[in-house]
Design a protein around this motif. Structure first.
Motif, PDB file in Angstrom:
ATOM      1  N   LEU A 247       0.833  -1.205   0.000  1.00  0.00           N
ATOM      2  CA  LEU A 247       0.000   0.000   0.000  1.00  0.00           C
ATOM      3  C   LEU A 247       0.867   1.255   0.000  1.00  0.00           C
ATOM      4  CD1 LEU A 247      -2.895  -0.857   2.492  1.00  0.00           C
ATOM      5  CD2 LEU A 247      -3.012  -0.708  -0.001  1.00  0.00           C
ATOM      6  N   TYR A 251       0.524   4.500  -2.197  1.00  0.00           N
ATOM      7  CA  TYR A 251      -0.104   5.642  -1.528  1.00  0.00           C
ATOM      8  C   TYR A 251       0.838   6.383  -0.570  1.00  0.00           C
ATOM      9  CZ  TYR A 251      -4.412   3.348  -3.082  1.00  0.00           C
ATOM     10  OH  TYR A 251      -5.403   2.765  -3.835  1.00  0.00           O
ATOM     11  N   ASP A 253       3.861   8.553   1.263  1.00  0.00           N
ATOM     12  CA  ASP A 253       4.522   9.839   1.053  1.00  0.00           C
ATOM     13  C   ASP A 253       5.985   9.581   0.713  1.00  0.00           C
ATOM     14  OD1 ASP A 253       5.619  12.346   1.101  1.00  0.00           O
ATOM     15  OD2 ASP A 253       5.185  12.745   3.209  1.00  0.00           O
ATOM     16  N   GLN A 261       6.064   7.114  -5.537  1.00  0.00           N
ATOM     17  CA  GLN A 261       4.838   6.313  -5.621  1.00  0.00           C
ATOM     18  C   GLN A 261       4.708   5.625  -6.976  1.00  0.00           C
ATOM     19  OE1 GLN A 261       1.721   9.165  -4.945  1.00  0.00           O
ATOM     20  NE2 GLN A 261       1.751   8.889  -2.731  1.00  0.00           N
ATOM     21  N   GLN A 307      -5.209   4.431  -8.910  1.00  0.00           N
ATOM     22  CA  GLN A 307      -5.754   4.556  -7.556  1.00  0.00           C
ATOM     23  C   GLN A 307      -7.272   4.625  -7.570  1.00  0.00           C
ATOM     24  OE1 GLN A 307      -3.890   7.845  -5.532  1.00  0.00           O
ATOM     25  NE2 GLN A 307      -1.840   6.962  -5.676  1.00  0.00           N
ATOM     26  N   ARG A 316      -8.214  -1.558  -2.185  1.00  0.00           N
ATOM     27  CA  ARG A 316      -7.453  -0.978  -1.072  1.00  0.00           C
ATOM     28  C   ARG A 316      -8.113  -1.310   0.261  1.00  0.00           C
ATOM     29  NH1 ARG A 316      -5.817   5.445  -0.033  1.00  0.00           N
ATOM     30  NH2 ARG A 316      -4.486   5.020   1.804  1.00  0.00           N
TER      31      ARG A 316
END
Length: 359
Positions: A247, A251, A253, A261, A307, A316
């Motif tokens: 994940l 997603y 940072d 990403q 996404q 997700r």
């Protein structure tokens, strides 16, 4: 430098990390002093920089496994074996970055990119890339060799060594198998969720969680019951750890994870997240995923589209539930485990650290 002492009855993650860092620093400094030929001092410095900033999860688990079942006095030996695990991990990561053609690791250029930059001024482009890749493979091999040296110089008794060596051999075989399965699956997207979980079990669950705990426990003389209890805790937690990592690859940072990403999506990593999305998608969504994931030119807009499909197919959300379920399973395994109270407390903290994180 002096290795900090650690009371067998008290678990202190910061002390473990500091102690392992001291072992690694002293070892690499000695290598730089005693083997001055050619560029080895530079390479040991490059390896030292690469090792800095790691979370030391495997060493922490190794020491926790030791403390979970024993009250030994062999602190120095445990720290050295824990450092051996971290050195082996450096080997695995350096080679993994080569296989994935990654640009960054922990927010810095990967080893093969760093080495390529060294000769960029006086070589052809194909020579530059070949030097970077070849040099990284060799530096990874050096880390593998030095992990062995740390093990053999750890001061283990013959009984301890005979208990630890088969576990380390199994760990190395398992992670190589997992890496091969991952390499084989990359670029071949599938909705086979069990296939993705098989990769996770070998590449992460066993390597990252189970075997380090087993190794530490073996040093303390653990019996079969303790080893089985470790596996009952470690395997579901290891799966949850990798699911969280998958994940974060999409997603997370980049400032926290140390990588873009876009990397995993461009590489076409066939994760459980993607398998769930493919299984829950319609024909249009599936075709879109297959056209975008694995495309080396995928950009931020494409990633946003991926996404959106992950959200629409509830992939997700499903992965988050899988993480929660596995963390719960791991924690329940501690209820009747034959571990010290301090170790149980530490393992609960580690379960949270491994599954609720942003890097």
């Amino acid at each position: 430098m002096t290795t900090p002492t650690l009371s067998p009855g008290r678990l202190d993650a910061d002390t473990v990390r500091e102690s392992v860092d001291v072992v690694l620093e002293d070892f690499l400094a000695a290598k730089a002093r005693t083997t001055p030929q050619h560029h080895l001092p530079y390479l040991s410095g490059l390896l030292r920089d690469f090792l800095s900033g790691g979370k030391r999860i495997r060493p922490l688990l190794c020491v926790t496994g030791w403390q979970a079942v024993g009250n030994g006095e062999d602190t120095e030996a445990v720290f050295r074996v824990a450092a051996c695990l971290e050195m082996f991990h450096a080997f695995a990561l350096i080679h993994d970055d080569v296989m994935d053609d990654s640009d960054t690791r922990r927010g810095r250029p990967t080893i093969h990119r760093t080495l390529a930059a060294l000769c960029a001024a006086d070589r052809r482009p194909d020579q530059i890339e070949r030097f970077g890749v070849g040099g990284a493979v060799l530096l990874g091999d050096l880390a593998l060799t030095w992990s062995d040296e740390l093990l053999h110089s750890a001061g283990l008794t013959p009984a301890q060594f005979n208990a630890v060596l088969p576990l380390l051999s199994e760990m190395r075989t398992e992670v190589m198998l997992g890496q091969y399965l991952d390499l084989q699956a990359t670029g071949e997207l599938t909705d086979d969720i069990e296939a993705t979980l098989t990769v996770i079990r070998y590449k992460t669950a066993k390597y990252t969680i189970e075997r380090p705990l087993h190794v530490g426990a073996a040093i303390a003389g653990a019996g079969p019951d303790a080893m089985e209890a470790i596996s009952a805790y470690a395997l579901p937690l290891g799966e949850a750890f990798q699911l969280r990592d998958d994940l974060l690859g999409v997603y997370g940072d980049p400032e926290s994870t140390g990588k873009s990403q876009l990397d995993d999506l461009r590489a076409g990593k066939n994760t459980t997240l993607i398998a769930l999305a493919l299984r829950g998608s319609d024909s249009v969504q599936a075709a879109r995923l297959r056209s975008l994931i694995g495309n080396p030119l995928l950009d931020e807009r494409d990633a946003a589209t991926v996404q959106e499909i992950f959200a629409a197919t509830t992939a997700r959300e499903a992965v988050e539930q899988m993480i929660d379920d596995r963390r719960t399973q791991a924690l329940r395994a501690l209820d009747d485990a034959p571990f010290t109270a301090d170790a149980v407390h530490a393992l609960k903290q580690i379960a949270r650290m491994a599954t609720v994180r942003n890097s």
